[in-house]
Design a protein around this motif. Sequence first.
Motif, PDB file in Angstrom:
ATOM      1  N   VAL A   1       0.874  -1.174   0.000  1.00 51.76           N
ATOM      2  CA  VAL A   1       0.000   0.000   0.000  1.00 51.76           C
ATOM      3  C   VAL A   1       0.909   1.221   0.000  1.00 51.76           C
ATOM      4  O   VAL A   1       1.647   1.448   0.962  1.00 51.76           O
ATOM      5  CB  VAL A   1      -0.941   0.013   1.222  1.00 51.76           C
TER       6      VAL A   1
ATOM      7  N   THR B   1      -7.850   6.773   2.937  1.00 51.96           N
ATOM      8  CA  THR B   1      -7.752   5.647   2.007  1.00 51.96           C
ATOM      9  C   THR B   1      -6.694   4.638   2.400  1.00 51.96           C
ATOM     10  O   THR B   1      -6.963   3.428   2.479  1.00 51.96           O
ATOM     11  CB  THR B   1      -7.476   6.171   0.588  1.00 51.96           C
TER      12      THR B   1
ATOM     13  N   VAL C   1      -7.496   0.716   3.367  1.00 48.34           N
ATOM     14  CA  VAL C   1      -7.028  -0.397   2.537  1.00 48.34           C
ATOM     15  C   VAL C   1      -6.287  -1.414   3.390  1.00 48.34           C
ATOM     16  O   VAL C   1      -6.504  -2.632   3.278  1.00 48.34           O
ATOM     17  CB  VAL C   1      -6.131   0.104   1.389  1.00 48.34           C
TER      18      VAL C   1
ATOM     19  N   ILE D   1      -1.141  -1.047  -4.304  1.00 51.11           N
ATOM     20  CA  ILE D   1      -2.392  -0.282  -4.265  1.00 51.11           C
ATOM     21  C   ILE D   1      -2.053   1.154  -3.871  1.00 51.11           C
ATOM     22  O   ILE D   1      -1.408   1.395  -2.839  1.00 51.11           O
ATOM     23  CB  ILE D   1      -3.389  -0.892  -3.265  1.00 51.11           C
TER      24      ILE D   1
ATOM     25  N   SER E   1      -2.843   5.121  -2.832  1.00 50.95           N
ATOM     26  CA  SER E   1      -3.762   6.124  -2.312  1.00 50.95           C
ATOM     27  C   SER E   1      -3.892   7.229  -3.352  1.00 50.95           C
ATOM     28  O   SER E   1      -2.994   7.428  -4.181  1.00 50.95           O
ATOM     29  CB  SER E   1      -3.226   6.693  -0.994  1.00 50.95           C
TER      30      SER E   1
ATOM     31  N   SER F   1      -5.265   1.730  -8.419  1.00 44.82           N
ATOM     32  CA  SER F   1      -5.819   2.636  -7.414  1.00 44.82           C
ATOM     33  C   SER F   1      -6.678   1.870  -6.417  1.00 44.82           C
ATOM     34  O   SER F   1      -7.096   0.726  -6.661  1.00 44.82           O
ATOM     35  CB  SER F   1      -6.672   3.710  -8.092  1.00 44.82           C
ATOM     36  N   GLU F   2      -6.975   2.521  -5.313  1.00 42.06           N
ATOM     37  CA  GLU F   2      -7.891   1.939  -4.316  1.00 42.06           C
ATOM     38  C   GLU F   2      -9.246   1.670  -4.921  1.00 42.06           C
ATOM     39  O   GLU F   2      -9.912   0.670  -4.600  1.00 42.06           O
ATOM     40  CB  GLU F   2      -7.999   2.881  -3.119  1.00 42.06           C
TER      41      GLU F   2
ATOM     42  N   ALA G   1     -11.000  -1.941  -4.871  1.00 41.18           N
ATOM     43  CA  ALA G   1     -12.311  -2.133  -4.253  1.00 41.18           C
ATOM     44  C   ALA G   1     -13.320  -2.655  -5.272  1.00 41.18           C
ATOM     45  O   ALA G   1     -14.166  -3.494  -4.940  1.00 41.18           O
ATOM     46  CB  ALA G   1     -12.795  -0.817  -3.646  1.00 41.18           C
TER      47      ALA G   1
ATOM     48  N   PRO H   1     -13.779   6.265   1.726  1.00 40.19           N
ATOM     49  CA  PRO H   1     -13.160   5.350   0.763  1.00 40.19           C
ATOM     50  C   PRO H   1     -14.100   4.215   0.361  1.00 40.19           C
ATOM     51  O   PRO H   1     -14.798   3.644   1.202  1.00 40.19           O
ATOM     52  CB  PRO H   1     -11.939   4.813   1.526  1.00 40.19           C
TER      53      PRO H   1
ATOM     54  N   ILE I   1     -13.359   1.257  -0.436  1.00 38.72           N
ATOM     55  CA  ILE I   1     -12.943   0.004   0.188  1.00 38.72           C
ATOM     56  C   ILE I   1     -13.568  -0.175   1.575  1.00 38.72           C
ATOM     57  O   ILE I   1     -13.766  -1.290   2.042  1.00 38.72           O
ATOM     58  CB  ILE I   1     -11.397  -0.080   0.282  1.00 38.72           C
TER      59      ILE I   1
ATOM     60  N   GLN J   1      -8.076   9.353  -8.667  1.00 40.01           N
ATOM     61  CA  GLN J   1      -8.598   8.002  -8.439  1.00 40.01           C
ATOM     62  C   GLN J   1      -8.797   7.231  -9.729  1.00 40.01           C
ATOM     63  O   GLN J   1      -8.736   6.003  -9.743  1.00 40.01           O
ATOM     64  CB  GLN J   1      -9.926   8.101  -7.671  1.00 40.01           C
TER      65      GLN J   1
END
Length: 449
Positions: free
Chosen positions: A10, A17, A21, A73, A75, A97-98, A102, A147, A149, A169
């Motif tokens: 991450v 975010t 995650v 991943i 942020s 990306s997050e 997700a 977020p 996620i 994003q």
Amino acid sequence: MTLDYKKIAVLGFSPRTGLEVVKYLLNFDVNIIVSDAKPKTELEDLISQLDDEKIEYDLGSKGSKILESELIILSPGVPYDLEILKKAREQGIETISEIEFAFRQSKAEIIAVTGTNGKTTTTELLAAMLFDLNGQKIKAAGNIGLPFISIIKDLEEGEKVILELSSFQLEAVKDFKAKIAIYLNYSPDHLDRHQTELNYKNAKKNIFSNQNSADYALLNFDDPYLYQLKDQLQSEVIGLSFKRKEADLIIKNNQAYYKKDKINLLDFSTINLPGKHNQKNAAFAALAAYTVGQSIEKIQQAAENYKLQSHRMEIINNSSGYLIVDDSKATNPDSTLKALSSLDKDIILIAGGQDRNADFSKLKQVVNDRVKILILLGEAADKLASLFKENEIEIIKVKTMEAAAELGAKRLRQDRALLLSPACPSWDMFSSYKERGEIFRKTVLKYID
């Protein structure tokens, strides 16, 4: 749900975010690398919220540890074109990306909202309109502050979710797919991050990634770039406009008329939203809500009850009855253009802030037509003063927002409006646009009331 990875990195340990995650990944049998350029001393509060031997921290470094992972991943604050990420991709390590991560973990149906301006207002309006959709409360997440996620565990397969998506994003999505993709407007922005306008355009355009003829793209046909974009999309395009007759939804005579079903989706005469741009934001939300099956009555009621967030064309009530507007959220020229066009009085404008090499030239005509006094501050003050020096307006440069607000208050009268609409980000002088707006409000009221 399982993860087919042994080690995931991450990059960007942000309090929203990045943290969310990591919390999600802790539910799986996977080793986690948390990497951030900030030193450990600045991240102690976040670290204290996690206690797991599966986490390996790589803090205060250039992030080389992430090259040991199988998936990275990002942020939203982490640029996709960092050298360490280029190296990772060269080594075959996927970087996403997050939002993309997700999406892969969820089977929800996505209504996505992007645009240079108006994303949050439209997302909030749409969420209000879908508060009760056949007994379901539709959630909103993404750039709005929650977020994606963090909510996917609560989403059933096929359940709808609204995502506000920024270019940050969207630049690192791959499989992401929206059932309904809404693109509100376009003007060049965030070029300090994306480097070129083409990069910014391509990032935003990713909202339509992987759509097909069974999906919907809602476009602003009054925006020249978006109007020509309609021919490049695979989804069913639905156009909104004030003036183009070929649009599917026409905003005219205080009505949002949807030609396909010969129905008015909104009656603006009972909706308190300042400016044509906000009428269009509401029309986008109404059309999306109607497309997924919401009733006209609930759509109208939600729009009538909606109130704009603070610092978005927010009228500041005062004992003298002056028109004072806090539009501190206007962080680019296009936002300020819309603000200036929405007021029907001569204007005292407070503008300026962080200089991100934005093109202010589009403001020249409307400033000349509407602004009587221009008060400038921040990094961009000299650039703005130079642009407008040939206009027949009074230009005053100040050092602080307190000085700007005091001057504006003292020069205010009943036939004028005092407008804070900076056309620039706030980071050169303030922690956020909210702090900038609050200082403006407090100072103005001190000299008015």
